[in-house]
Scaffold this motif. Structure first.
Motif, PDB file in Angstrom:
ATOM      1  N   THR A  97       1.139  -1.569   0.540  1.00 34.29           N
ATOM      2  CA  THR A  97       0.232  -0.139  -0.160  1.00 34.29           C
ATOM      3  C   THR A  97       0.725   0.968  -0.189  1.00 34.29           C
ATOM      4  OG1 THR A  97      -1.650  -1.132   1.359  1.00 34.29           O
ATOM      5  CG2 THR A  97      -1.995   1.494   0.804  1.00 34.29           C
ATOM      6  N   ALA A  98       0.590   2.074  -0.647  1.00 34.84           N
ATOM      7  CA  ALA A  98       1.410   3.581  -1.396  1.00 34.84           C
ATOM      8  C   ALA A  98       1.095   4.428  -0.619  1.00 34.84           C
ATOM      9  CB  ALA A  98       1.753   3.826  -2.633  1.00 34.84           C
ATOM     10  N   GLN A 107      -0.550   6.935  -5.099  1.00 31.16           N
ATOM     11  CA  GLN A 107      -0.736   6.676  -6.733  1.00 31.16           C
ATOM     12  C   GLN A 107      -1.111   7.400  -7.043  1.00 31.16           C
ATOM     13  OE1 GLN A 107      -2.383   3.227  -5.894  1.00 31.16           O
ATOM     14  NE2 GLN A 107      -3.770   3.186  -7.209  1.00 31.16           N
ATOM     15  N   LYS A 160      -2.305   7.453 -12.330  1.00 32.59           N
ATOM     16  CA  LYS A 160      -2.401   6.717 -12.882  1.00 32.59           C
ATOM     17  C   LYS A 160      -1.802   7.769 -13.884  1.00 32.59           C
ATOM     18  CE  LYS A 160      -5.672   4.264 -16.262  1.00 32.59           C
ATOM     19  NZ  LYS A 160      -7.224   4.205 -16.100  1.00 32.59           N
ATOM     20  N   ILE A 165       9.725   6.064  -5.686  1.00 28.90           N
ATOM     21  CA  ILE A 165       8.619   6.233  -6.351  1.00 28.90           C
ATOM     22  C   ILE A 165       8.846   4.784  -7.085  1.00 28.90           C
ATOM     23  CG2 ILE A 165       7.612   6.895  -7.882  1.00 28.90           C
ATOM     24  CD1 ILE A 165       8.841   9.578  -7.399  1.00 28.90           C
ATOM     25  N   PRO A 212      -3.093  -1.845  -4.706  1.00 26.97           N
ATOM     26  CA  PRO A 212      -2.072  -2.286  -3.923  1.00 26.97           C
ATOM     27  C   PRO A 212      -2.344  -3.247  -2.096  1.00 26.97           C
ATOM     28  CG  PRO A 212      -1.089  -0.395  -4.864  1.00 26.97           C
ATOM     29  CD  PRO A 212      -2.771  -0.151  -4.789  1.00 26.97           C
ATOM     30  N   ILE A 221       1.299   2.861 -13.515  1.00 34.39           N
ATOM     31  CA  ILE A 221       0.867   4.035 -12.527  1.00 34.39           C
ATOM     32  C   ILE A 221       1.748   3.927 -11.470  1.00 34.39           C
ATOM     33  CG2 ILE A 221      -0.340   3.078 -10.318  1.00 34.39           C
ATOM     34  CD1 ILE A 221      -2.585   1.456 -12.337  1.00 34.39           C
ATOM     35  N   LEU A 228       3.379   4.161  -8.245  1.00 36.98           N
ATOM     36  CA  LEU A 228       3.138   4.288  -6.698  1.00 36.98           C
ATOM     37  C   LEU A 228       3.811   5.302  -5.357  1.00 36.98           C
ATOM     38  CD1 LEU A 228       2.589   0.896  -6.504  1.00 36.98           C
ATOM     39  CD2 LEU A 228       0.257   2.545  -6.496  1.00 36.98           C
ATOM     40  N   TYR A 254       6.074   6.112  -2.161  1.00 40.49           N
ATOM     41  CA  TYR A 254       5.609   6.254  -0.836  1.00 40.49           C
ATOM     42  C   TYR A 254       6.692   6.769   0.208  1.00 40.49           C
ATOM     43  CZ  TYR A 254       4.894   1.280  -2.790  1.00 40.49           C
ATOM     44  OH  TYR A 254       3.854   1.004  -3.032  1.00 40.49           O
ATOM     45  N   GLY A 270      -0.069  12.336  -4.949  1.00 44.95           N
ATOM     46  CA  GLY A 270       0.346  11.930  -5.829  1.00 44.95           C
ATOM     47  C   GLY A 270       1.103  12.864  -6.281  1.00 44.95           C
TER      48      GLY A 270
END
Lengths: 303, 172
Positions: free
Chosen positions: A88-89, A92, A94, A206, A217, A255, A257, A259, A280
């Motif tokens: 899990t971020a 995120q 897209k 990333i 995620p 995508i 992600l 963190y 994001g």
């Protein structure tokens, strides 16, 4: 005359039987042909379905690409894989497909990148990878690693230290093993900050996931140490010709992600921030990636 | 050689004023640092270093003032102290308190110029015992004379029983 009459009557009766017989044959044969056609059609459809998969999948992912990836996995059992689904971020994004549109050759991709049309026309996964790498290089990312993910790849950027607004740390972007509590400038405010506040740090990594497999995620949270090792353990580049052979078609998504880690004090463990302190899109723009976003466009309305 | 004399009571209060103000500043600074989690998991070590450096002296002063507070003031039997000694005591006290506070104020510089990035601010405090220890010995010796003296008779003075809180202080 009687003989002639009898012969004529026999001939007529034969002709009548023949006519009756003649009229039955086309009906029978047409029924048989119809049944055979139906059987052939059923067999053909089942064969196609068994080979190419369900219609829903077939329309989103070509059989050849799936076969290529399956064969690639069989030939390379020791692929370096990203945990799947990814952890899990904090945030995120897209990346919309229209940033990939336009160019059709690698040269055009290169030109599109130079003209800030980032992924312009990338037609293969390899070209997508090169486009992402080019953008990372321009944003002065110092290192990244590739991982295999189902029907695609993932690119993990090196863990970087950031400031509160998501911009890279002005002086210690790549200082992530020790949270420095030193003064960055010899000013009164900086002096008082170090004297009265515990060292505070934000870090970011990333992961760009390019895959035809849809995912959500989940799973164990990414730790800062794990984020560091991800860039150390991955591949330096995409391996083999697979990614040049697979088309970057509608079935694929890119995508990002993000963190984000936050730590207060050197002796505490950095914690993954979920949800992130900033969006994001802000992360990407502040990281100098995808300059189109700087104009205030959202991921839904790319411009 | 004649020396200027000053009242013992006056000398004590002047010294106490310096000690309480300086200790208050150190105390408030440490509280602010603690709230800012500067010392992280080593908070007890930080306070364990700081408190023995000024609390026993303050306790001694308070106890002496408290003992005198209930006695009537007798100007005729007031003790006098030679001014040079008082100045020496005051100078030592100020120098010690400055060094104590400077040790805390030096943390940002220490953290900036340290060779080992993993060094903690508490380590600087612990290292400072090397120079604060001897200084503290001198200060206590000087203050002990001024605060342990007890009026006995006209113009005479004697030392109080050794209920010395400074000697009871812990060394970090």
């Amino acid at each position: 005359m009687r003989d002639i009459d009898e012969r004529l009557s026999r001939i007529e009766s034969r002709v009548g039987r023949m006519e009756k017989h003649h009229t039955r044959l086309p009906l029978w044969s047409s029924i048989m042909m119809g049944v055979a056609s139906v059987l052939i059609a059923v067999v053909a459809i089942s064969l196609v379905v068994s080979v190419r998969g369900p219609i829903s999948e077939r329309t989103t992912f070509p059989t050849t690409a799936r076969e290529l990836f399956d064969a690639y996995e069989r030939q390379n059992p020791n692929l370096k894989r990203l945990p799947w689904p990814p952890p899990t971020a904090s945030a995120q994004v897209k990346l919309p497909r229209n940033i990939f549109g336009g160019a059709r050759t690698l040269q055009q991709v290169s030109e599109a990148i130079e003209s800030r049309n980032i992924f312009g026309g990338a037609r293969t996964l390899q070209q997508v990878s090169e486009a992402i790498e080019s953008e990372l290089d321009k944003a002065r990312y110092d290192g990244y690693a590739f991982y295999y993910v189902p029907y695609g790849f993932a690119l993990v950027t090196r863990l970087e230290q950031i400031v509160d607004d998501g911009s890279p740390h002005p002086e210690h972007r790549w200082l992530v093993t020790d949270l420095s509590s030193r003064m960055y400038h010899f000013t009164l405010s900086e002096y008082l900050r170090v004297l009265f506040r515990a060292p505070e740090g934000r870090y970011r990594t990333i992961i760009f996931v390019v895959s035809a497999e849809r995912f959500a995620p989940e799973g164990p949270a990414l730790t800062k140490q794990r984020a560091i090792t991800l860039t150390q353990m991955g591949e330096a580049a995409l391996r083999g010709n697979l990614y040049s052979a697979v088309a970057f078609d509608e079935s694929y998504e890119v995508i990002a992600l993000i963190y984000e880690f936050h730590v207060l004090g050197r002796e505490t463990e950095p914690a993954l921030v979920i949800p992130g302190s900033i969006s994001g899109v802000d992360h990407l723009t502040k990281a100098a990636l995808w300059p189109q976003l700087r104009t205030g466009c959202s991921p839904d309305k790319w411009c | 050689m004649e020396y200027k004399l000053i009242s013992l009571e006056t000398a004590r209060w002047r010294l106490a004023r310096v000690w309480f103000i300086a200790s208050g500043i150190v105390f408030v600074t440490l509280v602010a640092q603690s709230v800012g989690t500067v010392y992280e998991g080593r908070l007890q070590s930080a306070w364990g270093w700081a408190l023995p450096n000024f609390v026993p002296t303050l306790a001694l002063m308070v106890s002496v003032f408290a003992a005198d507070a209930l006695r009537p003031y007798d100007a005729a039997h007031e003790l006098k102290v030679r001014e040079p000694f008082f100045k020496l005591s005051m100078g030592l006290s100020i120098f010690y308190l400055i060094i104590l506070f400077a040790t805390i104020l030096a943390e940002p510089l220490f953290l900036t110029f340290r060779s080992d990035p993993n060094t903690s601010p508490v380590q600087l405090l612990e290292i400072s015992n090397l120079w604060l220890g001897p200084l503290q010995g001198l200060v206590v010796a000087a203050l002990g004379v001024l605060f342990f003296l007890k009026e006995e008779g006209p113009g005479r003075a004697q030392k109080t029983p050794p209920s010395d809180p400074i000697n009871a202080k812990q060394n970090p």
